[in-house]
Design an enzyme around this catalytic site. Structure first.
Site, mmCIF file in Angstrom:
data_model
loop_
_atom_site.group_PDB
_atom_site.id
_atom_site.type_symbol
_atom_site.label_atom_id
_atom_site.label_comp_id
_atom_site.label_asym_id
_atom_site.label_seq_id
_atom_site.Cartn_x
_atom_site.Cartn_y
_atom_site.Cartn_z
ATOM 1 N N ARG A 26 5.065 -1.609 -10.333
ATOM 2 C CA ARG A 26 5.331 -3.005 -10.703
ATOM 3 C C ARG A 26 6.151 -3.121 -11.984
ATOM 4 N NH1 ARG A 26 1.715 -7.230 -8.578
ATOM 5 N NH2 ARG A 26 1.140 -6.446 -6.536
ATOM 6 N N ARG A 30 6.326 -9.783 -14.165
ATOM 7 C CA ARG A 30 6.136 -10.897 -15.089
ATOM 8 C C ARG A 30 5.911 -10.539 -16.555
ATOM 9 N NH1 ARG A 30 1.934 -13.636 -11.105
ATOM 10 N NH2 ARG A 30 1.554 -11.425 -10.944
ATOM 11 N N ARG A 39 12.833 -15.603 -12.223
ATOM 12 C CA ARG A 39 11.859 -16.141 -11.270
ATOM 13 C C ARG A 39 11.827 -17.666 -11.349
ATOM 14 N NH1 ARG A 39 7.981 -18.035 -9.098
ATOM 15 N NH2 ARG A 39 5.935 -17.141 -8.694
ATOM 16 N N ASP A 76 8.233 -6.768 -1.668
ATOM 17 C CA ASP A 76 6.775 -6.807 -1.620
ATOM 18 C C ASP A 76 6.300 -6.101 -0.362
ATOM 19 O OD1 ASP A 76 4.514 -8.235 -3.243
ATOM 20 O OD2 ASP A 76 3.924 -8.301 -1.138
ATOM 21 N N TYR A 153 -4.772 -7.910 4.233
ATOM 22 C CA TYR A 153 -4.206 -9.233 3.915
ATOM 23 C C TYR A 153 -4.075 -10.097 5.166
ATOM 24 C CZ TYR A 153 -3.243 -7.676 -0.819
ATOM 25 O OH TYR A 153 -3.388 -7.233 -2.107
HETATM 26 C C1 LIG Z 1 -1.135 -5.161 -2.866
HETATM 27 C C2 LIG Z 1 0.343 -5.272 -3.151
HETATM 28 C C3 LIG Z 1 1.128 -6.452 -3.063
HETATM 29 N N1 LIG Z 1 2.422 -6.089 -3.385
HETATM 30 C C4 LIG Z 1 2.493 -4.761 -3.710
HETATM 31 C C5 LIG Z 1 1.195 -4.213 -3.533
HETATM 32 C C6 LIG Z 1 0.849 -2.753 -3.637
HETATM 33 C C7 LIG Z 1 0.714 -2.303 -5.041
HETATM 34 C C8 LIG Z 1 -0.518 -2.778 -5.744
HETATM 35 O O1 LIG Z 1 -1.620 -2.468 -5.276
HETATM 36 O O2 LIG Z 1 -0.352 -3.427 -6.775
HETATM 37 C C9 LIG Z 1 3.672 -3.961 -4.077
HETATM 38 C C10 LIG Z 1 4.732 -4.566 -4.879
HETATM 39 N N2 LIG Z 1 4.889 -5.877 -5.282
HETATM 40 C C11 LIG Z 1 6.021 -6.000 -6.016
HETATM 41 C C12 LIG Z 1 6.666 -4.743 -6.051
HETATM 42 C C13 LIG Z 1 8.060 -4.597 -6.664
HETATM 43 C C14 LIG Z 1 8.521 -3.370 -7.157
HETATM 44 C C15 LIG Z 1 7.928 -2.932 -8.478
HETATM 45 O O3 LIG Z 1 8.437 -3.327 -9.531
HETATM 46 O O4 LIG Z 1 6.964 -2.108 -8.432
HETATM 47 C C16 LIG Z 1 5.846 -3.830 -5.383
HETATM 48 C C17 LIG Z 1 6.009 -2.333 -5.182
HETATM 49 C C18 LIG Z 1 6.538 -7.225 -6.644
HETATM 50 C C19 LIG Z 1 5.634 -8.363 -6.847
HETATM 51 N N3 LIG Z 1 4.746 -8.889 -5.942
HETATM 52 C C20 LIG Z 1 4.147 -9.998 -6.459
HETATM 53 C C21 LIG Z 1 4.641 -10.219 -7.779
HETATM 54 C C22 LIG Z 1 4.296 -11.380 -8.687
HETATM 55 C C23 LIG Z 1 4.965 -12.583 -8.117
HETATM 56 C C24 LIG Z 1 5.464 -13.599 -9.086
HETATM 57 O O5 LIG Z 1 6.566 -13.421 -9.655
HETATM 58 O O6 LIG Z 1 4.788 -14.629 -9.236
HETATM 59 C C25 LIG Z 1 5.590 -9.202 -8.021
HETATM 60 C C26 LIG Z 1 6.453 -9.019 -9.243
HETATM 61 C C27 LIG Z 1 3.190 -10.851 -5.724
HETATM 62 C C28 LIG Z 1 2.067 -10.157 -5.049
HETATM 63 N N4 LIG Z 1 2.183 -9.274 -4.016
HETATM 64 C C29 LIG Z 1 0.932 -8.810 -3.659
HETATM 65 C C30 LIG Z 1 -0.023 -9.455 -4.481
HETATM 66 C C31 LIG Z 1 -1.513 -9.205 -4.420
HETATM 67 C C32 LIG Z 1 0.689 -10.317 -5.324
HETATM 68 C C33 LIG Z 1 0.145 -11.294 -6.330
HETATM 69 C C34 LIG Z 1 -0.071 -10.524 -7.576
HETATM 70 C C35 LIG Z 1 -0.328 -11.421 -8.765
HETATM 71 O O7 LIG Z 1 -0.210 -12.645 -8.682
HETATM 72 O O8 LIG Z 1 -0.633 -10.795 -9.782
HETATM 73 C C36 LIG Z 1 0.687 -7.805 -2.614
#
Ligand SMILES: Cc1c2[nH]c(c1CCC(=O)O)Cc1[nH]c(c(CCC(=O)O)c1C)Cc1[nH]c(c(CCC(=O)O)c1C)Cc1[nH]c(c(C)c1CCC(=O)O)C2
Length: 356
Positions: A26, A30, A39, A76, A153
């Site tokens: 990640r 943010r 964003r 994602d 999910y």
């Molecule tokens: C379970 C999972 C998700 N997404 C992901 C996982 C597996 C990794 C882990 O276990 O953390 C993987 C993921 N999500 C994102 C990436 C981008 C690449 C990176 O920089 O690593 C990657 C590799 C961007 C993202 N994916 C998401 C964000 C935040 C979205 C925003 O900008 O509001 C980002 C940068 C959204 C997301 N997407 C997901 C969730 C649960 C959320 C909400 C998280 C939150 O609100 O904290 C599903």
């Protein structure tokens, strides 16, 4: 065309490096003010994912700011269920949601296997753009979720702490769950092969929720389907010596430390481990190991971050095959200075270890 910094790919193939490569799960997100700005201008997260120029820009932001050894494509894991027709959306503060979650086993039979070029072409476009923009500075990682993690999910309808719906299905209607996992494995394999064709130089599979399963269920409902994907990936032939053309695959099961040996034997090139694992106990040399700093250590001061980095590097020792990373994604309120301290600490301290 040759990479200017290939330490990450070398370490994944257990080859010697002059210092330990580091990237952060990640790393685009943010905690970066420039990400929050991008964003805000995009409106919502899915628009960012689906607009290749914005996804490319988010991929590049941490690379411009920090001395990271790999980039990961901004996207994602839930793009696959979205492409299957579940209608992914994000509600502020609540994480991911689906307009059409799976409520009935019959819903599973209807699910299509997405065509990566037409249904997920925006990811391939973003990869091609990011490769151009990176200009071989560091390698680009492509990724997907594990079938089990995606299924949690899709069946829970969003994030869950207890996984009651999917576990109910696991124990009362395992055949339906296996059908879903099998479709997901086929979808993910097609998707990742398309990412490789578009220019991804390494692949990572996130099994964020494998650790919620019992031992037996993990093998049968998570690892089995990651194995199916590993078998289907078009990675090229691994050579006796490092080559830049081979596509290494990393499997990361959060909470999966106990299954290291089983994960390693899937034929993956690297295993990701969270912060509960003592790296000194793991076998070295057969697969690379990625991890494993607790991301909350980045709330600590400089001395704390440096000390914890030193412990991890010492636990790993002088063996080849270590990619430094966090044990899970970086938290959104992480101070940026902490990230700088961490990356410098990994590079500086490991230079001493590797050159001893
Ligand atoms: C379970 C999972 C998700 N997404 C992901 C996982 C597996 C990794 C882990 O276990 O953390 C993987 C993921 N999500 C994102 C990436 C981008 C690449 C990176 O920089 O690593 C990657 C590799 C961007 C993202 N994916 C998401 C964000 C935040 C979205 C925003 O900008 O509001 C980002 C940068 C959204 C997301 N997407 C997901 C969730 C649960 C959320 C909400 C998280 C939150 O609100 O904290 C599903």
């Amino acid at each position: 065309m040759s990479l200017k910094n290939d330490r990450y790919l070398r370490a994944l193939q257990c080859e010697a490096v002059d210092y330990t490569p580091v990237w952060m799960m990640r790393q685009a997100g943010r905690y970066l003010p420039e990400y929050r700005k991008l964003r805000a201008s995009a409106g919502d997260f899915m628009t960012m994912c689906k607009t290749p120029e914005l996804a490319c820009e988010a991929t590049m932001q941490p690379i411009r700011r920090f001395d990271l050894d790999a980039a990961i494509i901004f996207s994602d894991i839930l793009t696959i269920p979205d492409a299957m027709g579940l209608g992914l959306y994000f509600e502020t503060g609540e994480g991911p949601k689906f307009k059409h979650p799976i409520n009935h086993p019959n819903d599973i039979k209807q699910l299509p296997i997405p065509d990566p070029q037409t249904d997920l072409g925006y990811v391939m476009d973003a990869i091609r753009l990011a490769r151009k923009e990176l200009d071989n500075k560091v390698p680009l990682i492509g990724f997907a979720g594990s079938p089990w993690t995606l299924a949690t999910y899709m069946i829970e309808g969003g994030s869950s702490k207890t996984f009651t719906k999917i576990k109910k299905m696991l124990y009362s209607d395992p055949a339906s769950l296996h059908l879903l996992l099998d479709k997901l494995a086929d979808s993910v394999a097609l998707y990742l092969n398309a990412q490789i064709q578009a220019g991804a130089q390494s692949i990572m599979i996130f099994d964020s929720w494998g650790g919620a399963l019992s031992h037996r269920s993990y093998l049968d409902f998570s690892l089995k389907y990651m194995q199916k994907i590993v078998n289907a990936l078009q990675r090229g032939q691994r050579q006796a010596h490092y080559t830049q053309d081979y596509i290494p695959v990393t499997l990361f099961t959060k909470g999966g430390g106990l299954w290291f040996d089983k994960i390693m034997h899937t034929g993956c090139d690297a295993v990701g481990v969270d912060w509960t694992v003592d790296l000194s106990t793991l076998p070295k040399g057969q697969v690379a190991i990625q991890g494993n700093l607790d991301p909350t250590i980045l709330y600590g001061d400089k001395a704390t971050i440096e000390q914890n980095t030193a412990w991890i590097l010492q636990e790993f020792g002088q063996h080849n095959g270590h990619v430094f990373n966090l044990g899970h994604g970086i938290n959104q309120d992480t101070p940026i200075e902490s990230v700088e301290i961490l990356i410098n600490a990994v590079h500086q301290q490991s230079k001493r270890v590797h050159n001893d």
